[in-house]
Enzyme design. Structure first.
Site, PDB file in Angstrom:
ATOM      1  N   CYS A 236       0.832  -1.217   0.000  1.00 42.11           N
ATOM      2  CA  CYS A 236       0.000   0.000   0.000  1.00 42.11           C
ATOM      3  C   CYS A 236       0.861   1.259   0.000  1.00 42.11           C
ATOM      4  CB  CYS A 236      -0.950  -0.026   1.192  1.00 42.11           C
ATOM      5  SG  CYS A 236      -0.183  -0.539   2.748  1.00 42.11           S
TER       6      CYS A 236
HETATM    7  N1  LIG Z   1      -4.555  -4.706   5.169  1.00 43.32           N
HETATM    8  C1  LIG Z   1      -4.013  -3.962   4.199  1.00 43.32           C
HETATM    9  O1  LIG Z   1      -4.278  -2.741   4.077  1.00 43.32           O
HETATM   10  C2  LIG Z   1      -3.088  -4.573   3.225  1.00 43.32           C
HETATM   11  C3  LIG Z   1      -2.712  -5.897   3.301  1.00 43.32           C
HETATM   12  N2  LIG Z   1      -1.881  -6.427   2.347  1.00 43.32           N
HETATM   13  C4  LIG Z   1      -1.395  -7.803   2.435  1.00 43.32           C
HETATM   14  O2  LIG Z   1      -2.453  -8.721   2.361  1.00 43.32           O
HETATM   15  C5  LIG Z   1      -2.105  -9.902   3.070  1.00 43.32           C
HETATM   16  C6  LIG Z   1      -3.230 -10.200   4.020  1.00 43.32           C
HETATM   17  O3  LIG Z   1      -3.308  -9.121   4.949  1.00 43.32           O
HETATM   18  P1  LIG Z   1      -4.626  -8.782   5.744  1.00 43.32           P
HETATM   19  O4  LIG Z   1      -5.814  -9.169   4.950  1.00 43.32           O
HETATM   20  O5  LIG Z   1      -4.487  -7.385   6.190  1.00 43.32           O
HETATM   21  O6  LIG Z   1      -4.432  -9.769   6.995  1.00 43.32           O
HETATM   22  P2  LIG Z   1      -5.540 -10.425   7.942  1.00 43.32           P
HETATM   23  O7  LIG Z   1      -4.780 -10.905   9.140  1.00 43.32           O
HETATM   24  O8  LIG Z   1      -6.685  -9.533   8.132  1.00 43.32           O
HETATM   25  O9  LIG Z   1      -6.024 -11.689   7.107  1.00 43.32           O
HETATM   26  C7  LIG Z   1      -5.176 -12.764   6.805  1.00 43.32           C
HETATM   27  C8  LIG Z   1      -6.012 -14.000   6.609  1.00 43.32           C
HETATM   28  O10 LIG Z   1      -5.119 -15.095   6.306  1.00 43.32           O
HETATM   29  C9  LIG Z   1      -5.422 -16.163   7.195  1.00 43.32           C
HETATM   30  N3  LIG Z   1      -4.215 -16.948   7.449  1.00 43.32           N
HETATM   31  C10 LIG Z   1      -3.145 -16.617   8.189  1.00 43.32           C
HETATM   32  N4  LIG Z   1      -2.229 -17.614   8.175  1.00 43.32           N
HETATM   33  C11 LIG Z   1      -2.755 -18.594   7.412  1.00 43.32           C
HETATM   34  C12 LIG Z   1      -2.302 -19.878   7.022  1.00 43.32           C
HETATM   35  N5  LIG Z   1      -1.114 -20.354   7.406  1.00 43.32           N
HETATM   36  N6  LIG Z   1      -3.095 -20.624   6.216  1.00 43.32           N
HETATM   37  C13 LIG Z   1      -4.289 -20.151   5.812  1.00 43.32           C
HETATM   38  N7  LIG Z   1      -4.795 -18.946   6.153  1.00 43.32           N
HETATM   39  C14 LIG Z   1      -4.026 -18.177   6.949  1.00 43.32           C
HETATM   40  C15 LIG Z   1      -5.900 -15.492   8.447  1.00 43.32           C
HETATM   41  O11 LIG Z   1      -6.585 -16.396   9.255  1.00 43.32           O
HETATM   42  P3  LIG Z   1      -6.623 -16.237  10.864  1.00 43.32           P
HETATM   43  O12 LIG Z   1      -7.787 -15.361  11.132  1.00 43.32           O
HETATM   44  O13 LIG Z   1      -6.762 -17.623  11.362  1.00 43.32           O
HETATM   45  O14 LIG Z   1      -5.323 -15.600  11.281  1.00 43.32           O
HETATM   46  C16 LIG Z   1      -6.777 -14.399   7.868  1.00 43.32           C
HETATM   47  O15 LIG Z   1      -8.045 -14.885   7.517  1.00 43.32           O
HETATM   48  C17 LIG Z   1      -0.782  -9.626   3.811  1.00 43.32           C
HETATM   49  O16 LIG Z   1       0.273 -10.251   3.148  1.00 43.32           O
HETATM   50  C18 LIG Z   1      -0.689  -8.119   3.743  1.00 43.32           C
HETATM   51  O17 LIG Z   1       0.670  -7.730   3.732  1.00 43.32           O
HETATM   52  C19 LIG Z   1      -1.487  -5.669   1.290  1.00 43.32           C
HETATM   53  C20 LIG Z   1      -1.797  -4.358   1.182  1.00 43.32           C
HETATM   54  C21 LIG Z   1      -2.583  -3.690   2.188  1.00 43.32           C
HETATM   55  C1  LIG Z   2      -0.693  -0.123   9.211  1.00 43.78           C
HETATM   56  C2  LIG Z   2       0.169  -1.305   8.902  1.00 43.78           C
HETATM   57  O1  LIG Z   2       0.592  -2.052   9.771  1.00 43.78           O
HETATM   58  N1  LIG Z   2       0.439  -1.474   7.646  1.00 43.78           N
HETATM   59  C3  LIG Z   2       1.244  -2.562   7.161  1.00 43.78           C
HETATM   60  C4  LIG Z   2       1.320  -2.441   5.682  1.00 43.78           C
HETATM   61  C5  LIG Z   2       0.153  -3.090   5.021  1.00 43.78           C
HETATM   62  C6  LIG Z   2       0.458  -4.516   4.764  1.00 43.78           C
HETATM   63  O2  LIG Z   2      -0.080  -5.411   5.345  1.00 43.78           O
HETATM   64  O3  LIG Z   2       1.476  -4.748   3.973  1.00 43.78           O
HETATM   65  P1  LIG Z   2       1.481  -4.813   2.420  1.00 43.78           P
HETATM   66  O4  LIG Z   2       0.963  -3.545   1.909  1.00 43.78           O
HETATM   67  O5  LIG Z   2       2.901  -5.023   2.147  1.00 43.78           O
HETATM   68  O6  LIG Z   2       0.817  -6.023   1.986  1.00 43.78           O
HETATM   69  C7  LIG Z   2       2.656  -2.541   7.677  1.00 43.78           C
HETATM   70  O7  LIG Z   2       3.215  -1.477   7.842  1.00 43.78           O
HETATM   71  O8  LIG Z   2       3.230  -3.653   7.797  1.00 43.78           O
END
Ligand SMILES: NC(=O)C1=CN([C@@H]2O[C@H](COP(=O)(O)OP(=O)(O)OC[C@H]3O[C@@H](n4cnc5c(N)ncnc54)[C@H](OP(=O)(O)O)[C@@H]3O)[C@@H](O)[C@H]2O)C=CC1
Ligand SMILES: CC(=O)N[C@@H](CCC(=O)OP(=O)(O)O)C(=O)O
Length: 307
Positions: free
Chosen positions: A117
């Site tokens: 992000c």
């Molecule tokens: N949130 C954001 O703004 C952004 C996120 N991302 C990326 O997206 C990805 C997901 O992040 P986010 O959605 O925020 O994270 P969350 O923790 O909200 O969701 C992750 C999901 O993956 C599941 N999970 C974790 N470990 C495993 C495993 N070993 N096997 C199967 N399922 C699993 C979790 O389950 P459980 O509930 O059991 O932990 C949960 O449902 C990350 O790599 C993050 O860096 C990228 C850009 C922005």
């Molecule tokens: C607020 C916060 O914790 N933000 C995350 C970035 C978002 C994320 O999960 O990482 P990706 O964009 O790389 O997928 C962090 O700084 O690690």
């Protein structure tokens, strides 16, 4: 047959937002796993191998595991939203507006790494200026940012919202990444076309979604804020996802609200210049879960489906 899409991590923050964006779609078939089975490796492996496109919304290690489940499968294409593969040359970087050729690269790729992000904002601001020679490769770049707390996924959302938790966060705004080793540095450097990693100062505010990324710059002799704005406007002409706010409109602003684009998949860029024309502040405004994650993942999926 409709293309089959499987979101591994569909019950997490990014996955749920992708599902919401797909709710009305009749042109694809969504494969799914019940929430209680979300960590069932055998079920995940089956769905991953059945899918035409797998969208990984998992922590880095689980993403690597999902890719390993697909070893030897040349038919499932992958969009990984994690940090695991972003600077791996075998993966197309999923920032369609980054370069003239990037859209086609994504469309034809089997492996697509969705950008982080914060890097989405920083690279959007820096790359066209690097390509135009307006910022030098060895410029000591700094990046300052504030994100909505959904950026920290389910864990941080709970910490911010649930006051009964032992690890509840009470702060209205906090800095982190204080070791200057944030996981987004490699992609900022690689796709920002910089010789070295920027100094990156991220922070989180008490709002769920939205983000501001700032790159403050001392300008080289002969380079003006107007030139920066023109270079960005030229680069992003002809599409409507990344827009550059015209100079007069930007200069008239008194403040920028990080939540302005919450719920949207677009990004706005601004160039603020000092009166003497020697300094500029480049600003990107986006939703960490829109263009910063789920919106970009759906955009990339659509590019890949259209080929
Ligand atoms: N949130 C954001 O703004 C952004 C996120 N991302 C990326 O997206 C990805 C997901 O992040 P986010 O959605 O925020 O994270 P969350 O923790 O909200 O969701 C992750 C999901 O993956 C599941 N999970 C974790 N470990 C495993 C495993 N070993 N096997 C199967 N399922 C699993 C979790 O389950 P459980 O509930 O059991 O932990 C949960 O449902 C990350 O790599 C993050 O860096 C990228 C850009 C922005
Ligand atoms: C607020 C916060 O914790 N933000 C995350 C970035 C978002 C994320 O999960 O990482 P990706 O964009 O790389 O997928 C962090 O700084 O690690």
């Amino acid at each position: 047959m409709k293309p089959r899409i499987f979101i591994d991590g569909e019950h997490g923050t990014t996955g749920l937002q992708i599902r919401a964006r797909m709710a009305e779609r009749t042109d694809v078939e969504l494969l799914s796993i019940p929430e209680a089975e979300r960590r069932n490796a055998a079920m995940r492996e089956d769905r991953l191998n059945e899918a035409d496109i797998a969208i990984l919304c998992l922590p880095d290690d689980a993403s690597r595991e999902a890719v390993a489940f697909l070893a030897g499968n040349a038919s499932t294409r992958i969009i990984d939203t994690s940090t695991a593969h972003r600077v791996d040359p075998a993966w197309a970087y999923g920032f369609a507006e980054m370069d003239g050729a990037q859209r086609a690269r994504i469309a034809g790729a089997r492996l697509v790494a969705n950008p982080g992000c914060y890097p989405t904002g920083a690279i959007a601001l820096l790359r066209p200026l690097r390509q135009g020679g307006l910022v030098a490769a060895d410029h000591p770049v700094t990046v300052n940012a504030v994100s909505g707390y959904s950026g920290g996924g389910k864990q941080m959302i709970a910490q911010m919202e649930d006051a009964t938790r032992e690890d509840h966060i009470v702060a209205p705004h906090f800095l982190y990444g204080l070791d200057l080793a944030h996981k987004h540095l490699p992609e900022m450097r690689t796709f920002g076309l910089l010789d070295r990693e920027p100094i990156f100062a991220p922070s989180v505010g008490r709002f769920a979604q939205g983000m501001i990324v700032q790159v403050p710059l001392h300008l080289r002799d002969g380079v003006t804020p107007e030139q920066l704005e023109t270079a960005l406007a030229d680069h992003y002409a002809g599409q409507d996802i990344v827009t550059v706010v015209p100079g007069a409109e930007a200069q008239a602003l008194k403040r920028i609200d990080p939540t302005e684009l919450a719920g949207q998949d677009t990004m706005k860029l601004f160039v603020f210049g000092s009166k003497d024309g020697r300094r500029a502040n480049l600003v990107a405004l986006l939703d960490n879960l829109g263009k910063g994650a789920s919106g970009a993942a759906v955009q990339n999926m659509d590019l890949m489906l259209r080929g």
